[in-house]
Design an enzyme around this catalytic site. Structure first.
Site, PDB file in Angstrom:
ATOM      1  N   CYS A   4      39.932  34.910  33.136  1.00  0.00           N
ATOM      2  CA  CYS A   4      39.026  33.870  32.606  1.00  0.00           C
ATOM      3  C   CYS A   4      37.939  33.547  33.637  1.00  0.00           C
ATOM      4  O   CYS A   4      38.243  33.187  34.781  1.00  0.00           O
ATOM      5  CB  CYS A   4      39.838  32.621  32.259  1.00  0.00           C
ATOM      6  SG  CYS A   4      38.825  31.185  31.893  1.00  0.00           S
ATOM      7  N   CYS A   7      38.249  30.036  35.044  1.00  0.00           N
ATOM      8  CA  CYS A   7      39.357  29.920  36.002  1.00  0.00           C
ATOM      9  C   CYS A   7      38.942  30.532  37.339  1.00  0.00           C
ATOM     10  O   CYS A   7      39.313  30.013  38.399  1.00  0.00           O
ATOM     11  CB  CYS A   7      40.617  30.594  35.456  1.00  0.00           C
ATOM     12  SG  CYS A   7      41.439  29.650  34.144  1.00  0.00           S
ATOM     13  N   ASP A  30      25.082  25.060  34.424  1.00  0.00           N
ATOM     14  CA  ASP A  30      25.143  26.214  33.523  1.00  0.00           C
ATOM     15  C   ASP A  30      24.190  27.294  34.020  1.00  0.00           C
ATOM     16  O   ASP A  30      23.081  27.012  34.476  1.00  0.00           O
ATOM     17  CB  ASP A  30      24.759  25.779  32.097  1.00  0.00           C
ATOM     18  CG  ASP A  30      25.119  26.817  31.058  1.00  0.00           C
ATOM     19  OD1 ASP A  30      26.045  26.559  30.270  1.00  0.00           O
ATOM     20  OD2 ASP A  30      24.465  27.881  31.024  1.00  0.00           O
ATOM     21  N   HIS A  46      43.894  25.657  32.312  1.00  0.00           N
ATOM     22  CA  HIS A  46      43.298  26.527  31.291  1.00  0.00           C
ATOM     23  C   HIS A  46      43.712  26.067  29.902  1.00  0.00           C
ATOM     24  O   HIS A  46      44.877  26.142  29.533  1.00  0.00           O
ATOM     25  CB  HIS A  46      43.692  27.996  31.485  1.00  0.00           C
ATOM     26  CG  HIS A  46      43.016  28.887  30.481  1.00  0.00           C
ATOM     27  ND1 HIS A  46      41.759  29.426  30.686  1.00  0.00           N
ATOM     28  CD2 HIS A  46      43.391  29.277  29.236  1.00  0.00           C
ATOM     29  CE1 HIS A  46      41.404  30.119  29.619  1.00  0.00           C
ATOM     30  NE2 HIS A  46      42.374  30.050  28.724  1.00  0.00           N
ATOM     31  N   ASN A  86      31.661  23.872  22.012  1.00  0.00           N
ATOM     32  CA  ASN A  86      31.741  24.892  20.975  1.00  0.00           C
ATOM     33  C   ASN A  86      33.185  25.349  20.841  1.00  0.00           C
ATOM     34  O   ASN A  86      33.892  25.504  21.840  1.00  0.00           O
ATOM     35  CB  ASN A  86      30.842  26.085  21.338  1.00  0.00           C
ATOM     36  CG  ASN A  86      29.372  25.693  21.356  1.00  0.00           C
ATOM     37  OD1 ASN A  86      28.930  24.921  20.513  1.00  0.00           O
ATOM     38  ND2 ASN A  86      28.623  26.199  22.320  1.00  0.00           N
ATOM     39  N   GLY A  92      29.776  29.734  18.418  1.00  0.00           N
ATOM     40  CA  GLY A  92      29.106  30.343  19.564  1.00  0.00           C
ATOM     41  C   GLY A  92      29.850  30.195  20.869  1.00  0.00           C
ATOM     42  O   GLY A  92      29.257  30.339  21.941  1.00  0.00           O
ATOM     43  N   HIS A  97      37.507  28.980  27.572  1.00  0.00           N
ATOM     44  CA  HIS A  97      38.121  27.946  28.437  1.00  0.00           C
ATOM     45  C   HIS A  97      37.376  26.671  28.073  1.00  0.00           C
ATOM     46  O   HIS A  97      36.137  26.632  28.181  1.00  0.00           O
ATOM     47  CB  HIS A  97      37.919  28.341  29.911  1.00  0.00           C
ATOM     48  CG  HIS A  97      38.523  27.394  30.910  1.00  0.00           C
ATOM     49  ND1 HIS A  97      39.401  27.801  31.904  1.00  0.00           N
ATOM     50  CD2 HIS A  97      38.363  26.060  31.098  1.00  0.00           C
ATOM     51  CE1 HIS A  97      39.762  26.779  32.650  1.00  0.00           C
ATOM     52  NE2 HIS A  97      39.138  25.697  32.188  1.00  0.00           N
ATOM     53  N   HIS A  99      35.189  23.720  27.580  1.00  0.00           N
ATOM     54  CA  HIS A  99      34.085  23.237  28.417  1.00  0.00           C
ATOM     55  C   HIS A  99      33.190  22.327  27.597  1.00  0.00           C
ATOM     56  O   HIS A  99      32.968  22.551  26.411  1.00  0.00           O
ATOM     57  CB  HIS A  99      33.277  24.386  29.035  1.00  0.00           C
ATOM     58  CG  HIS A  99      32.805  25.411  28.054  1.00  0.00           C
ATOM     59  ND1 HIS A  99      33.628  26.397  27.550  1.00  0.00           N
ATOM     60  CD2 HIS A  99      31.586  25.621  27.490  1.00  0.00           C
ATOM     61  CE1 HIS A  99      32.938  27.161  26.727  1.00  0.00           C
ATOM     62  NE2 HIS A  99      31.699  26.707  26.651  1.00  0.00           N
ATOM     63  N   HIS A 101      29.431  21.024  27.425  1.00  0.00           N
ATOM     64  CA  HIS A 101      28.044  21.119  27.868  1.00  0.00           C
ATOM     65  C   HIS A 101      27.505  19.694  27.930  1.00  0.00           C
ATOM     66  O   HIS A 101      27.658  18.929  26.967  1.00  0.00           O
ATOM     67  CB  HIS A 101      27.192  21.882  26.844  1.00  0.00           C
ATOM     68  CG  HIS A 101      27.580  23.308  26.629  1.00  0.00           C
ATOM     69  ND1 HIS A 101      26.909  24.351  27.218  1.00  0.00           N
ATOM     70  CD2 HIS A 101      28.556  23.882  25.870  1.00  0.00           C
ATOM     71  CE1 HIS A 101      27.448  25.502  26.831  1.00  0.00           C
ATOM     72  NE2 HIS A 101      28.448  25.246  26.009  1.00  0.00           N
TER      73      HIS A 101
HETATM   74  P1  DGP Z   1      29.668  28.596  25.184  1.00  0.00           P
HETATM   75  O1  DGP Z   1      28.647  29.395  24.437  1.00  0.00           O
HETATM   76  O2  DGP Z   1      29.846  27.215  24.610  1.00  0.00           O
HETATM   77  O3  DGP Z   1      30.978  29.326  25.360  1.00  0.00           O
HETATM   78  O4  DGP Z   1      29.028  28.379  26.625  1.00  0.00           O
HETATM   79  C1  DGP Z   1      29.341  29.104  27.759  1.00  0.00           C
HETATM   80  C2  DGP Z   1      28.323  28.747  28.788  1.00  0.00           C
HETATM   81  O5  DGP Z   1      28.790  29.210  30.038  1.00  0.00           O
HETATM   82  C3  DGP Z   1      26.945  29.359  28.582  1.00  0.00           C
HETATM   83  O6  DGP Z   1      25.994  28.323  28.404  1.00  0.00           O
HETATM   84  C4  DGP Z   1      26.663  30.136  29.861  1.00  0.00           C
HETATM   85  C5  DGP Z   1      27.697  29.618  30.811  1.00  0.00           C
HETATM   86  N1  DGP Z   1      28.225  30.605  31.723  1.00  0.00           N
HETATM   87  C6  DGP Z   1      28.815  31.785  31.402  1.00  0.00           C
HETATM   88  N2  DGP Z   1      29.209  32.432  32.508  1.00  0.00           N
HETATM   89  C7  DGP Z   1      28.859  31.620  33.550  1.00  0.00           C
HETATM   90  C8  DGP Z   1      29.016  31.740  34.961  1.00  0.00           C
HETATM   91  O7  DGP Z   1      29.550  32.699  35.508  1.00  0.00           O
HETATM   92  N3  DGP Z   1      28.501  30.714  35.724  1.00  0.00           N
HETATM   93  C9  DGP Z   1      27.905  29.607  35.152  1.00  0.00           C
HETATM   94  N4  DGP Z   1      27.452  28.664  35.976  1.00  0.00           N
HETATM   95  N5  DGP Z   1      27.769  29.471  33.824  1.00  0.00           N
HETATM   96  C10 DGP Z   1      28.235  30.474  33.042  1.00  0.00           C
END
Ligand code: DGP
Length: 114
Positions: A4, A7, A30, A46, A86, A92, A97, A99, A101
């Site tokens: 993950c 993680c 992000d 997790h 989401n 999307g 994991h 999260h 936003h």
């Molecule tokens: P979602 O689409 O809701 O699963 O959003 C996942 C978000 O995670 C997306 O906006 C981009 C962000 N993201 C993905 N990989 C990484 C990473 O390695 N580092 C950071 N800082 N953000 C990441």
């Protein structure tokens, strides 16, 4: 979970720009911001998504919602902000994991990211 991404960010294997951390959760910027301030707040445990929240693990969700206001104040967001999570493919969700936003720093219309 060993495969993950989030993680791995918690474990320090993948670098991130952290804005807040305690024993239960982590907040970081992000990678692909959709607003001037766009952070992700994640539980250290997790949990796949809101779909996997139970009475047993839900304490961290309440905890996250108690820390978000202070994080946004620290980041200088005074005009309001949006919290989005989401759940699953149709919404999307790309990282399985849980999260949240948290977006701010601009006026947002009524679309998922404004
Ligand atoms: P979602 O689409 O809701 O699963 O959003 C996942 C978000 O995670 C997306 O906006 C981009 C962000 N993201 C993905 N990989 C990484 C990473 O390695 N580092 C950071 N800082 N953000 C990441």
């Amino acid at each position: 979970m060993s495969d993950c991404i989030f993680c791995k960010i918690i474990g320090g294997e993948i670098p991130s720009t952290k804005v807040y951390e305690d024993d239960k959760c982590l907040a970081f910027r992000d990678l692909d911001p959709k607003a001037p301030t766009h952070i992700l707040v994640i539980p250290k445990e997790h949990i796949q998504s809101v779909d996997a929240v139970t009475l047993e693990n839900s304490g961290v969700v309440a905890h996250i919602f108690t820390v978000i206001p202070g994080i946004m104040r620290e980041l200088g967001i005074t005009g309001g902000y949006r919290v989005i999570t989401n759940i699953g493919a149709d919404a999307g969700q790309t990282v399985p994991h849980l999260h949240f936003h948290v977006l701010g720093g601009k006026e947002m219309g009524w679309s998922p990211a404004g």
